[in-house]
Motif scaffolding. Structure first.
Motif, PDB file in Angstrom:
ATOM      1  N   LEU A   1       0.819  -1.203   0.000  1.00 55.86           N
ATOM      2  CA  LEU A   1       0.000   0.000   0.000  1.00 55.86           C
ATOM      3  C   LEU A   1       0.855   1.256   0.000  1.00 55.86           C
ATOM      4  CD1 LEU A   1      -2.753  -0.966   2.567  1.00 55.86           C
ATOM      5  CD2 LEU A   1      -2.942  -0.885   0.105  1.00 55.86           C
ATOM      6  N   GLN A   2       0.402   2.241  -0.758  1.00 56.29           N
ATOM      7  CA  GLN A   2       1.076   3.530  -0.843  1.00 56.29           C
ATOM      8  C   GLN A   2       0.031   4.626  -0.671  1.00 56.29           C
ATOM      9  OE1 GLN A   2       4.470   3.547  -1.438  1.00 56.29           O
ATOM     10  NE2 GLN A   2       4.335   1.334  -1.435  1.00 56.29           N
ATOM     11  N   LYS A   3       0.402   5.707   0.020  1.00 57.70           N
ATOM     12  CA  LYS A   3      -0.470   6.878   0.121  1.00 57.70           C
ATOM     13  C   LYS A   3      -0.159   7.776  -1.068  1.00 57.70           C
ATOM     14  CE  LYS A   3      -1.068   7.052   5.080  1.00 57.70           C
ATOM     15  NZ  LYS A   3      -0.839   7.816   6.312  1.00 57.70           N
ATOM     16  N   ARG A   4      -1.183   8.097  -1.850  1.00 59.35           N
ATOM     17  CA  ARG A   4      -0.978   8.917  -3.035  1.00 59.35           C
ATOM     18  C   ARG A   4      -2.054   9.997  -3.135  1.00 59.35           C
ATOM     19  NH1 ARG A   4       3.331   7.384  -2.945  1.00 59.35           N
ATOM     20  NH2 ARG A   4       4.507   6.207  -4.433  1.00 59.35           N
ATOM     21  N   ARG A   5      -1.659  11.130  -3.666  1.00 58.22           N
ATOM     22  CA  ARG A   5      -2.566  12.236  -3.945  1.00 58.22           C
ATOM     23  C   ARG A   5      -2.715  12.276  -5.452  1.00 58.22           C
ATOM     24  NH1 ARG A   5      -1.009  18.128  -4.186  1.00 58.22           N
ATOM     25  NH2 ARG A   5      -2.958  19.246  -4.011  1.00 58.22           N
ATOM     26  N   LEU A   6      -3.888  11.881  -5.945  1.00 54.48           N
ATOM     27  CA  LEU A   6      -4.109  11.735  -7.379  1.00 54.48           C
ATOM     28  C   LEU A   6      -5.110  12.774  -7.880  1.00 54.48           C
ATOM     29  CD1 LEU A   6      -4.474   7.864  -7.399  1.00 54.48           C
ATOM     30  CD2 LEU A   6      -2.482   9.160  -8.096  1.00 54.48           C
ATOM     31  N   TRP A   7      -4.913  13.246  -9.093  1.00 52.97           N
ATOM     32  CA  TRP A   7      -5.817  14.208  -9.703  1.00 52.97           C
ATOM     33  C   TRP A   7      -6.996  13.474 -10.319  1.00 52.97           C
ATOM     34  CZ3 TRP A   7      -7.103  19.007  -9.493  1.00 52.97           C
ATOM     35  CH2 TRP A   7      -7.859  19.583 -10.518  1.00 52.97           C
ATOM     36  N   TRP A   8      -8.193  13.873  -9.912  1.00 49.59           N
ATOM     37  CA  TRP A   8      -9.428  13.300 -10.458  1.00 49.59           C
ATOM     38  C   TRP A   8     -10.017  14.322 -11.419  1.00 49.59           C
ATOM     39  CZ3 TRP A   8     -14.675  13.345  -7.639  1.00 49.59           C
ATOM     40  CH2 TRP A   8     -15.620  12.631  -8.372  1.00 49.59           C
ATOM     41  N   ALA A   9      -9.882  14.071 -12.712  1.00 44.00           N
ATOM     42  CA  ALA A   9     -10.240  15.060 -13.741  1.00 44.00           C
ATOM     43  C   ALA A   9     -11.741  15.344 -13.771  1.00 44.00           C
ATOM     44  CB  ALA A   9      -9.769  14.571 -15.105  1.00 44.00           C
ATOM     45  N   GLU A  10     -12.583  14.325 -13.635  1.00 49.84           N
ATOM     46  CA  GLU A  10     -14.028  14.516 -13.713  1.00 49.84           C
ATOM     47  C   GLU A  10     -14.552  15.361 -12.545  1.00 49.84           C
ATOM     48  OE1 GLU A  10     -12.583  11.521 -14.028  1.00 49.84           O
ATOM     49  OE2 GLU A  10     -12.980  11.041 -16.122  1.00 49.84           O
ATOM     50  N   GLY A  11     -13.968  15.151 -11.364  1.00 53.20           N
ATOM     51  CA  GLY A  11     -14.365  15.924 -10.196  1.00 53.20           C
ATOM     52  C   GLY A  11     -13.590  17.224 -10.060  1.00 53.20           C
ATOM     53  N   ASN A  12     -12.556  17.412 -10.900  1.00 59.02           N
ATOM     54  CA  ASN A  12     -11.714  18.593 -10.917  1.00 59.02           C
ATOM     55  C   ASN A  12     -11.121  18.890  -9.535  1.00 59.02           C
ATOM     56  OD1 ASN A  12     -10.438  20.654 -12.251  1.00 59.02           O
ATOM     57  ND2 ASN A  12     -12.087  22.117 -11.909  1.00 59.02           N
ATOM     58  N   LYS A  13     -10.575  17.839  -8.889  1.00 60.85           N
ATOM     59  CA  LYS A  13      -9.951  18.025  -7.576  1.00 60.85           C
ATOM     60  C   LYS A  13      -8.939  16.916  -7.310  1.00 60.85           C
ATOM     61  CE  LYS A  13     -13.332  15.541  -4.766  1.00 60.85           C
ATOM     62  NZ  LYS A  13     -14.156  15.603  -3.579  1.00 60.85           N
ATOM     63  N   TRP A  14      -8.124  17.130  -6.275  1.00 65.64           N
ATOM     64  CA  TRP A  14      -7.169  16.127  -5.829  1.00 65.64           C
ATOM     65  C   TRP A  14      -7.860  15.177  -4.874  1.00 65.64           C
ATOM     66  CZ3 TRP A  14      -2.484  15.652  -7.984  1.00 65.64           C
ATOM     67  CH2 TRP A  14      -1.956  16.741  -8.667  1.00 65.64           C
ATOM     68  N   VAL A  15      -7.484  13.882  -4.922  1.00 66.72           N
ATOM     69  CA  VAL A  15      -8.047  12.860  -4.045  1.00 66.72           C
ATOM     70  C   VAL A  15      -6.896  12.133  -3.360  1.00 66.72           C
ATOM     71  CG1 VAL A  15      -9.494  10.801  -3.947  1.00 66.72           C
ATOM     72  CG2 VAL A  15      -9.977  12.554  -5.635  1.00 66.72           C
ATOM     73  N   ASN A  16      -6.948  12.045  -2.026  1.00 68.28           N
ATOM     74  CA  ASN A  16      -5.938  11.308  -1.272  1.00 68.28           C
ATOM     75  C   ASN A  16      -6.408   9.870  -1.105  1.00 68.28           C
ATOM     76  OD1 ASN A  16      -4.123  13.440  -0.802  1.00 68.28           O
ATOM     77  ND2 ASN A  16      -5.462  14.230   0.784  1.00 68.28           N
TER      78      ASN A  16
ATOM     79  N   GLY B   1      -6.834   5.616 -16.198  1.00 69.43           N
ATOM     80  CA  GLY B   1      -7.293   6.876 -15.629  1.00 69.43           C
ATOM     81  C   GLY B   1      -8.086   6.600 -14.358  1.00 69.43           C
ATOM     82  N   LEU B   2      -8.037   7.539 -13.422  1.00 76.57           N
ATOM     83  CA  LEU B   2      -8.664   7.345 -12.120  1.00 76.57           C
ATOM     84  C   LEU B   2     -10.176   7.244 -12.214  1.00 76.57           C
ATOM     85  CD1 LEU B   2      -8.388   7.152  -9.056  1.00 76.57           C
ATOM     86  CD2 LEU B   2      -8.396   9.638  -8.971  1.00 76.57           C
ATOM     87  N   GLY B   3     -10.798   8.115 -12.971  1.00 72.70           N
ATOM     88  CA  GLY B   3     -12.263   8.114 -13.085  1.00 72.70           C
ATOM     89  C   GLY B   3     -12.800   6.839 -13.711  1.00 72.70           C
ATOM     90  N   ASN B   4     -12.190   6.402 -14.813  1.00 74.40           N
ATOM     91  CA  ASN B   4     -12.645   5.183 -15.495  1.00 74.40           C
ATOM     92  C   ASN B   4     -12.441   3.946 -14.635  1.00 74.40           C
ATOM     93  OD1 ASN B   4     -13.388   6.611 -17.759  1.00 74.40           O
ATOM     94  ND2 ASN B   4     -11.424   6.309 -18.773  1.00 74.40           N
ATOM     95  N   TYR B   5     -11.305   3.891 -13.930  1.00 73.01           N
ATOM     96  CA  TYR B   5     -11.006   2.724 -13.100  1.00 73.01           C
ATOM     97  C   TYR B   5     -11.969   2.632 -11.917  1.00 73.01           C
ATOM     98  CZ  TYR B   5      -8.201  -0.755 -10.612  1.00 73.01           C
ATOM     99  OH  TYR B   5      -7.775  -1.879  -9.965  1.00 73.01           O
TER     100      TYR B   5
END
Length: 78
Positions: A33-48, A63-67
């Motif tokens: 497990l890794q802690k990551r701050r990823l950009w969510w394009a559909e929500g237009n914000k960062w997600v931890n 991509g984060l949204g599709n996955y």
């Protein structure tokens, strides 16, 4: 905080450690497990997220949204 991937739900696996003399003892194989701050394009914000490295590779590919959508996870709640 439990050691579970927030996207895939991957958690520890019970296994056996086998010595040279074939003595078997129980061991726990933890998820990577890794802690990551990823950009969510559909929500237009960062997600931890706390996710596995395998999920990270898939996010880079799909991509984060599709996955998250394919797994049936709502990123708004995270």
């Amino acid at each position: 905080m439990s050691r579970v991937c927030q996207l895939t739900g991957t958690k520890a696996n019970n296994g056996m450690s086998v010595s040279h003399s074939h003595i078997r003892t129980k061991k726990l194989q933890q998820a990577n497990l890794q802690k990551r701050r990823l950009w969510w394009a559909e929500g237009n914000k960062w997600v931890n997220l706390r996710i596995t490295t395998r999920a990270l590779k898939t996010i880079q590919k799909k991509g984060l949204g599709n996955y998250a959508k394919s797994l049936g996870i709502d990123l708004k709640s995270i």
